[in-house]
Write a protein that holds these residues in place. Sequence first.
Motif, PDB file in Angstrom:
ATOM      1  N   ILE A   1       0.826  -1.195   0.000  1.00  0.00           N
ATOM      2  CA  ILE A   1       0.000   0.000   0.000  1.00  0.00           C
ATOM      3  C   ILE A   1       0.867   1.255   0.000  1.00  0.00           C
ATOM      4  CG2 ILE A   1      -1.816   1.265   1.204  1.00  0.00           C
ATOM      5  CD1 ILE A   1      -2.682  -1.361   2.489  1.00  0.00           C
ATOM      6  N   GLY A   2       0.860   1.963  -1.113  1.00  0.00           N
ATOM      7  CA  GLY A   2       1.559   3.233  -1.185  1.00  0.00           C
ATOM      8  C   GLY A   2       0.778   4.295  -0.432  1.00  0.00           C
ATOM      9  N   VAL A   3       1.372   4.851   0.632  1.00  0.00           N
ATOM     10  CA  VAL A   3       0.647   5.815   1.457  1.00  0.00           C
ATOM     11  C   VAL A   3       0.962   7.261   1.085  1.00  0.00           C
ATOM     12  CG1 VAL A   3       0.500   4.187   3.370  1.00  0.00           C
ATOM     13  CG2 VAL A   3       2.395   5.826   3.297  1.00  0.00           C
ATOM     14  N   GLY A   4       1.738   7.454   0.017  1.00  0.00           N
ATOM     15  CA  GLY A   4       1.997   8.806  -0.448  1.00  0.00           C
ATOM     16  C   GLY A   4       3.157   9.481   0.254  1.00  0.00           C
ATOM     17  N   PRO A   5       3.312  10.790   0.045  1.00  0.00           N
ATOM     18  CA  PRO A   5       4.509  11.510   0.496  1.00  0.00           C
ATOM     19  C   PRO A   5       4.529  11.895   1.961  1.00  0.00           C
ATOM     20  CG  PRO A   5       3.046  13.015  -0.632  1.00  0.00           C
ATOM     21  CD  PRO A   5       2.426  11.646  -0.772  1.00  0.00           C
ATOM     22  N   GLY A   6       3.408  11.768   2.679  1.00  0.00           N
ATOM     23  CA  GLY A   6       3.421  12.107   4.093  1.00  0.00           C
ATOM     24  C   GLY A   6       2.116  12.657   4.620  1.00  0.00           C
TER      25      GLY A   6
ATOM     26  N   LEU B   1       0.995  -4.153   3.694  1.00  0.00           N
ATOM     27  CA  LEU B   1       2.350  -3.708   4.010  1.00  0.00           C
ATOM     28  C   LEU B   1       2.512  -2.281   3.496  1.00  0.00           C
ATOM     29  CD1 LEU B   1       5.150  -4.229   5.110  1.00  0.00           C
ATOM     30  CD2 LEU B   1       5.753  -5.371   2.954  1.00  0.00           C
ATOM     31  N   LEU B   2       2.682  -1.354   4.423  1.00  0.00           N
ATOM     32  CA  LEU B   2       2.717   0.058   4.081  1.00  0.00           C
ATOM     33  C   LEU B   2       4.050   0.448   3.449  1.00  0.00           C
ATOM     34  CD1 LEU B   2       1.214   1.486   7.408  1.00  0.00           C
ATOM     35  CD2 LEU B   2      -0.013   0.650   5.386  1.00  0.00           C
ATOM     36  N   ALA B   3       3.982   1.412   2.540  1.00  0.00           N
ATOM     37  CA  ALA B   3       5.185   1.905   1.882  1.00  0.00           C
ATOM     38  C   ALA B   3       5.077   3.409   1.709  1.00  0.00           C
ATOM     39  CB  ALA B   3       5.374   1.231   0.524  1.00  0.00           C
TER      40      ALA B   3
END
Length: 252
Positions: A19-24, A114-116
Motif C-alpha cells: 500500500i503506497g501511502v503517499g509523500p506524508g 504492508l505500508l510503503a
Amino acid sequence: MISLEDIGGRAVAGTLYGIGVGPGDTRYMTLRAAALVCSVDVIAFFAKKGRQGNARKVVSALVGAERRELRFEYPLTDEVPADHSEYREQIAGFYKETAAALEAELKGGRSVGLLAEGDPFFYGSFMHMWRRLDEAFPVEVVPGVTGMSGCWTRANAPITWGDDILTVIPGTLDEERLTQRLAASDAAVIMKIGRNLEKVRRAVESAGLSDRAIYVERGTMADELIMPLRECDGVAGTYFAMVIIPGQGRRL
C-alpha cells in the motif's frame, strides 16, 4: 451516498497488499489505499529502531487501537554504507525473516497491508517482499503519490518543461558520479540525502546547478522544511529529504 468502502473495495483473505501511502500528508493517499488500510486483517510496516515509522505515522488516523499490527524493525539503516558486506548480510537476513513472517500470516488466510512511503515500486522495501512472495501468494500493489512529487509541489517548482529529461539520482553515489549525472541532466531529483548532504551540495555546485537547487525535507508533512540548497548551512539532512533541480525547458 457512496462510501469509502464502495469506492476503494475491501481486502481479500490471504492477499498481500503493498500500500503506497503517499509523500506524508494522509490526505494525499488514494481512495484504494485508504480503504485497504481500514479493511485488511493485519497492518504491517517497516521502521527504524526507536522510531514510529513514517508510513505508519501517515495512516495513524485510519488505524484503530485494536488492529493487529506487525512492526518490522531494520537492524540498521544508514549506520553502515549500503555497499558494505555487513549491510548486505544483515539486511538480506532481515528481509528473509520478514518475508517468512508475512508468509505465515498469508497462509493463515489473513489479508496483510504492508505500508510503503510514496509508491511501493519506487525505492521501496516492499519490493524485496514482492520479489520473495509474488509467485506464491496473491499480491496487489497500490500505487501512491511519490515523495518527489509531493516535494516539488510543496516547493512550488514545476520540475520538467517541454522536452526536459528528468534524472532521479540516489545521494549515496560517490561525489564524482553524482557530479557527472547532474551535469548531464536537464532536471534532477536527488534522493536518499541523509548524511550525504554536504557531498550532494558539492556535487551540485560542481555541476553548476546551485542556483536552481532546492532542499526539501519531509515534504507535505507538518514539519517540512524547504529552502535553497545553497542556504543549507547547519542543516543536518535526513533520509526523508531530497534535492530538486527544476528543468528550464520550453515554456510557452
